[in-house]
Write an enzyme that holds these catalytic residues in place. Structure first.
Site, PDB file in Angstrom:
ATOM      1  N   ARG A 142       0.818  -1.216   0.000  1.00 23.58           N
ATOM      2  CA  ARG A 142       0.000   0.000   0.000  1.00 23.58           C
ATOM      3  C   ARG A 142       0.851   1.265   0.000  1.00 23.58           C
ATOM      4  NH1 ARG A 142      -5.459  -1.365   2.511  1.00 23.58           N
ATOM      5  NH2 ARG A 142      -5.658   0.842   2.929  1.00 23.58           N
ATOM      6  N   TYR A 145       0.551   4.295  -2.570  1.00 20.69           N
ATOM      7  CA  TYR A 145      -0.521   5.272  -2.338  1.00 20.69           C
ATOM      8  C   TYR A 145      -0.245   6.094  -1.081  1.00 20.69           C
ATOM      9  CZ  TYR A 145      -5.254   7.112  -1.709  1.00 20.69           C
ATOM     10  OH  TYR A 145      -6.348   7.943  -1.546  1.00 20.69           O
ATOM     11  N   SER A 189     -18.905  -0.428  -1.506  1.00 21.77           N
ATOM     12  CA  SER A 189     -19.368  -0.918  -2.814  1.00 21.77           C
ATOM     13  C   SER A 189     -19.362  -2.444  -2.855  1.00 21.77           C
ATOM     14  CB  SER A 189     -18.521  -0.336  -3.949  1.00 21.77           C
ATOM     15  OG  SER A 189     -17.149  -0.419  -3.667  1.00 21.77           O
ATOM     16  N   PHE A 191     -19.830  -4.596  -0.365  1.00 23.87           N
ATOM     17  CA  PHE A 191     -20.939  -5.142   0.422  1.00 23.87           C
ATOM     18  C   PHE A 191     -22.274  -4.928  -0.288  1.00 23.87           C
ATOM     19  CE2 PHE A 191     -18.907  -4.915   4.965  1.00 23.87           C
ATOM     20  CZ  PHE A 191     -17.925  -5.795   4.549  1.00 23.87           C
ATOM     21  N   GLY A 207     -13.523  -9.159  10.996  1.00 19.93           N
ATOM     22  CA  GLY A 207     -14.663  -8.253  10.848  1.00 19.93           C
ATOM     23  C   GLY A 207     -14.805  -7.252  11.973  1.00 19.93           C
ATOM     24  N   GLN A 276      -7.896   0.101  12.511  1.00 19.96           N
ATOM     25  CA  GLN A 276      -8.757   1.177  13.014  1.00 19.96           C
ATOM     26  C   GLN A 276      -8.556   2.428  12.165  1.00 19.96           C
ATOM     27  OE1 GLN A 276      -7.065   1.294  17.035  1.00 19.96           O
ATOM     28  NE2 GLN A 276      -9.100   0.834  17.828  1.00 19.96           N
TER      29      GLN A 276
END
Length: 315
Positions: A142, A145, A189, A191, A207, A276
């Protein structure tokens, strides 16, 4: 007085909403996009507008334009897209910032950088104030970005100090709404599309990781208020919704609102995925008189309606 405003990434999810709002306020808008992640469908209704101009261009390359304000939104923002060509992602953030800052310098234009909560990485401070410097990997998947956006912030402040460019920096937290790409890999999007199609909803990790979700109209309001500040306020300023939800809670809301029979399935958490993410927005309240007003359930209903129409068109 009509302003001539450049929006880079103007055919993207956020950019298309911003172009619409700026036109509705009586401005002339130049939408610049290379259509890597932006879509012409997002702005087709704007093309006939007499004060809307569409320019196909990649911000990695210089361009000459005369403008009063610049909103620099150009950059792939979802992991599948920005990891597809990580070198181009970094170049878009860094060279794009330089090229837009050079226009601002020449035109004496105000310029706003669409930065991101990703500059905080996987935060060790929770929730995150603007003063937190982040916990970001420079070598992970990542980083193209995250580090690209961090470097862009650096460039903005250096152009301000060295050349006197009038800058604004907004750190955008998770945002959702119509004109999102339904297949861009973002959690809202994902979900909604899975739920509308009756497919299993994919939860990464256990989750229990949390996010804060703001509806796009709230974000656009915050960005415009930041651009219009006149007291030398630069930011960075967090624009996001401080109400925090777990991925399971979000999935359950979507299932209920779509009246879906989808089940939850669990997959491994991707590398460097933060556990988080929640903004402290006291600075936005104080400097911009801004806070989000659209409840998650109300925004989800509008977004579900948009995706439902798209999926029915696909047949």
């Amino acid at each position: 007085m009509k302003k001539r405003i450049l929006v880079t990434g103007g055919a993207g999810f956020l950019g298309s909403h911003l172009c619409r709002r700026l036109l509705n306020e009586g401005n002339e808008v130049i939408c610049l996009d290379n259509f890597f992640t932006g879509a012409k469908e997002n702005i087709l209704d704007l093309v006939p507008h007499p004060y809307f101009e569409l320019v196909r261009h990649d911000v990695q390359e210089p361009i000459l334009l005369e403008v009063d304000e610049i909103y620099n939104l150009a950059c792939p923002a979802s992991p599948p897209y920005y990891q597809f060509d990580p070198v181009a992602t970094t170049r878009t953030s860094v060279l794009g910032a330089i090229n837009m800052l050079d226009i601002a310098r020449k035109c004496k234009a105000k310029i706003l950088q669409a930065s991101t909560s990703e500059v905080y990485g996987d935060p060790e401070v929770h929730p995150q104030p603007e003063s937190y410097r982040g916990n970001v990997s420079t070598t992970g998947i990542r980083a193209c970005y995250d580090e690209g956006k961090r470097c862009a912030e650096t460039l903005f402040f250096d152009y301000q100090r060295q050349y006197g460019v009038e800058i604004k920096i907004v750190r955008i937290f998770n945002t959702y709404g119509p004109y999102m790409n339904p297949y861009d890999g973002r959690v809202v999007s994902n979900f909604i599309v899975q739920s509308l199609k009756g497919e299993d909803i994919t939860i990464y990790g256990d989750g229990k990781q949390t996010r804060s979700f703001q509806y796009v109209d709230d974000l656009i309001e915050g960005m415009i208020r930041l651009m219009n500040t006149k007291d030398g306020f630069t930011g960075p300023v967090n624009i996001g919704n401080p109400n925090e939800f777990t991925m399971i809670e979000l999935a359950q809301k979507v299932i209920r609102l779509t009246d879906s029979k989808s089940k939850l399935i669990y997959m491994p958490l991707p590398e460097d995925d933060p556990l988080q993410r929640q903004p402290i927005i006291e600075l936005a309240k104080k400097e911009l008189d801004w806070e989000p007003i659209i409840k998650l359930e109300d925004g989800l209903k509008k977004t579900i309606e948009y995706f439902d129409k798209l999926i029915k068109k696909e047949g």
